[in-house]
Write a protein that holds these residues in place. Structure first.
Motif, PDB file in Angstrom:
ATOM      1  N   PHE A   1       0.849  -1.188   0.000  1.00  0.00           N
ATOM      2  CA  PHE A   1       0.000   0.000   0.000  1.00  0.00           C
ATOM      3  C   PHE A   1       0.882   1.236   0.000  1.00  0.00           C
ATOM      4  CE2 PHE A   1      -2.642   3.244   2.104  1.00  0.00           C
ATOM      5  CZ  PHE A   1      -3.626   3.320   1.145  1.00  0.00           C
ATOM      6  N   LEU A   2       1.193   1.721  -1.183  1.00  0.00           N
ATOM      7  CA  LEU A   2       2.031   2.898  -1.345  1.00  0.00           C
ATOM      8  C   LEU A   2       1.394   3.869  -2.344  1.00  0.00           C
ATOM      9  CD1 LEU A   2       5.458   1.078  -1.675  1.00  0.00           C
ATOM     10  CD2 LEU A   2       4.633   2.319   0.298  1.00  0.00           C
TER      11      LEU A   2
ATOM     12  N   TYR B   1       5.196   7.169   4.472  1.00  0.00           N
ATOM     13  CA  TYR B   1       6.312   6.304   4.872  1.00  0.00           C
ATOM     14  C   TYR B   1       6.708   6.531   6.328  1.00  0.00           C
ATOM     15  CZ  TYR B   1      10.819   3.972   4.768  1.00  0.00           C
ATOM     16  OH  TYR B   1      11.884   3.152   5.040  1.00  0.00           O
ATOM     17  N   THR B   2       6.595   7.770   6.802  1.00  0.00           N
ATOM     18  CA  THR B   2       6.965   8.075   8.185  1.00  0.00           C
ATOM     19  C   THR B   2       5.792   7.931   9.150  1.00  0.00           C
ATOM     20  OG1 THR B   2       6.559  10.427   7.786  1.00  0.00           O
ATOM     21  CG2 THR B   2       8.819   9.639   7.524  1.00  0.00           C
TER      22      THR B   2
ATOM     23  N   ASP C   1       0.629   9.994   8.395  1.00  0.00           N
ATOM     24  CA  ASP C   1      -0.668  10.144   7.733  1.00  0.00           C
ATOM     25  C   ASP C   1      -1.833   9.996   8.702  1.00  0.00           C
ATOM     26  OD1 ASP C   1       0.059   7.473   8.011  1.00  0.00           O
ATOM     27  OD2 ASP C   1      -1.130   6.831   6.302  1.00  0.00           O
ATOM     28  N   LYS C   2      -1.597   9.418   9.876  1.00  0.00           N
ATOM     29  CA  LYS C   2      -2.672   9.257  10.848  1.00  0.00           C
ATOM     30  C   LYS C   2      -2.960  10.555  11.594  1.00  0.00           C
ATOM     31  CE  LYS C   2      -1.474   4.422  11.319  1.00  0.00           C
ATOM     32  NZ  LYS C   2      -0.776   4.457  10.063  1.00  0.00           N
ATOM     33  N   ILE C   3      -1.974  11.454  11.687  1.00  0.00           N
ATOM     34  CA  ILE C   3      -2.184  12.715  12.384  1.00  0.00           C
ATOM     35  C   ILE C   3      -2.477  13.876  11.429  1.00  0.00           C
ATOM     36  CG2 ILE C   3      -0.799  12.050  14.370  1.00  0.00           C
ATOM     37  CD1 ILE C   3       1.497  13.681  13.217  1.00  0.00           C
TER      38      ILE C   3
ATOM     39  N   TRP D   1       5.818  13.117  -4.011  1.00  0.00           N
ATOM     40  CA  TRP D   1       6.991  12.839  -3.188  1.00  0.00           C
ATOM     41  C   TRP D   1       6.683  13.161  -1.721  1.00  0.00           C
ATOM     42  CZ3 TRP D   1      11.599  10.860  -4.999  1.00  0.00           C
ATOM     43  CH2 TRP D   1      12.629  10.783  -4.075  1.00  0.00           C
ATOM     44  N   VAL D   2       6.024  14.287  -1.477  1.00  0.00           N
ATOM     45  CA  VAL D   2       5.656  14.659  -0.110  1.00  0.00           C
ATOM     46  C   VAL D   2       4.647  13.659   0.457  1.00  0.00           C
ATOM     47  CG1 VAL D   2       4.461  16.413   1.263  1.00  0.00           C
ATOM     48  CG2 VAL D   2       6.179  17.094  -0.402  1.00  0.00           C
ATOM     49  N   ILE D   3       3.666  13.266  -0.345  1.00  0.00           N
ATOM     50  CA  ILE D   3       2.673  12.291   0.105  1.00  0.00           C
ATOM     51  C   ILE D   3       3.351  10.963   0.461  1.00  0.00           C
ATOM     52  CG2 ILE D   3       0.710  10.884  -0.636  1.00  0.00           C
ATOM     53  CD1 ILE D   3      -0.256  13.354  -2.196  1.00  0.00           C
ATOM     54  N   MET D   4       4.285  10.541  -0.373  1.00  0.00           N
ATOM     55  CA  MET D   4       5.000   9.298  -0.105  1.00  0.00           C
ATOM     56  C   MET D   4       5.806   9.409   1.187  1.00  0.00           C
ATOM     57  SD  MET D   4       7.772   7.271  -2.473  1.00  0.00           S
ATOM     58  CE  MET D   4       9.079   8.439  -2.189  1.00  0.00           C
ATOM     59  N   ALA D   5       6.450  10.534   1.425  1.00  0.00           N
ATOM     60  CA  ALA D   5       7.237  10.722   2.637  1.00  0.00           C
ATOM     61  C   ALA D   5       6.347  10.752   3.881  1.00  0.00           C
ATOM     62  CB  ALA D   5       8.043  12.014   2.546  1.00  0.00           C
TER      63      ALA D   5
END
Length: 122
Positions: free
Chosen positions: A31-32, A86-87, A90-92, A79-83
């Motif tokens: 899921f990326l 990845y970190t 996205d939950k906050i 790129w920002v969405i992926m970063a």
């Protein structure tokens, strides 16, 4: 010389399309969404840049350049969405953040496609 660069860019486009198809087929385990969008943008950019290099007239070059900008403008956003994903940030972050990221690329695309009226790009 242009055919060498055309070959490299076309190869990059093919690899990006293969990665996109692989991620899309295995989207239940991989899921990326940011990486998927990044690969699509890269495929658009490199594919139409390759076509721009071998275009025979100026009108075809302008058309390829306009479509190529669709990929260029969206690469940093994905790129920002992926970063962020990845970190695990996205939950906050609210979903409206992702839509706000696309404001500048959409404005640039509109300005690019209406360039004949204001001549700000070329």
């Amino acid at each position: 010389m242009n055919y060498f660069i055309f070959s490299i860019m076309f190869l990059i486009s093919i690899i990006s399309i293969q990665l996109t198809v692989h991620i899309f087929i295995n989207r239940k385990t991989i899921f990326l969404p940011g990486f998927l969008g990044l690969n699509i943008s890269l495929a658009i950019y490199s594919g139409f840049y390759a076509l721009e290099l071998i275009a025979s007239n100026l009108e075809n070059m302008k058309l390829c350049t306009s479509i190529e900008h669709l990929g260029i403008f969206s690469i940093p956003t994905f790129w920002v969405i992926m970063a962020v994903i990845y970190t695990n940030r996205d939950k906050i972050i609210k979903k409206s953040f992702y839509f706000k990221l696309f404001i500048i690329p959409v404005c640039l695309m509109i300005a690019n496609f209406t360039n004949e009226h204001h001549h700000l790009f070329y």
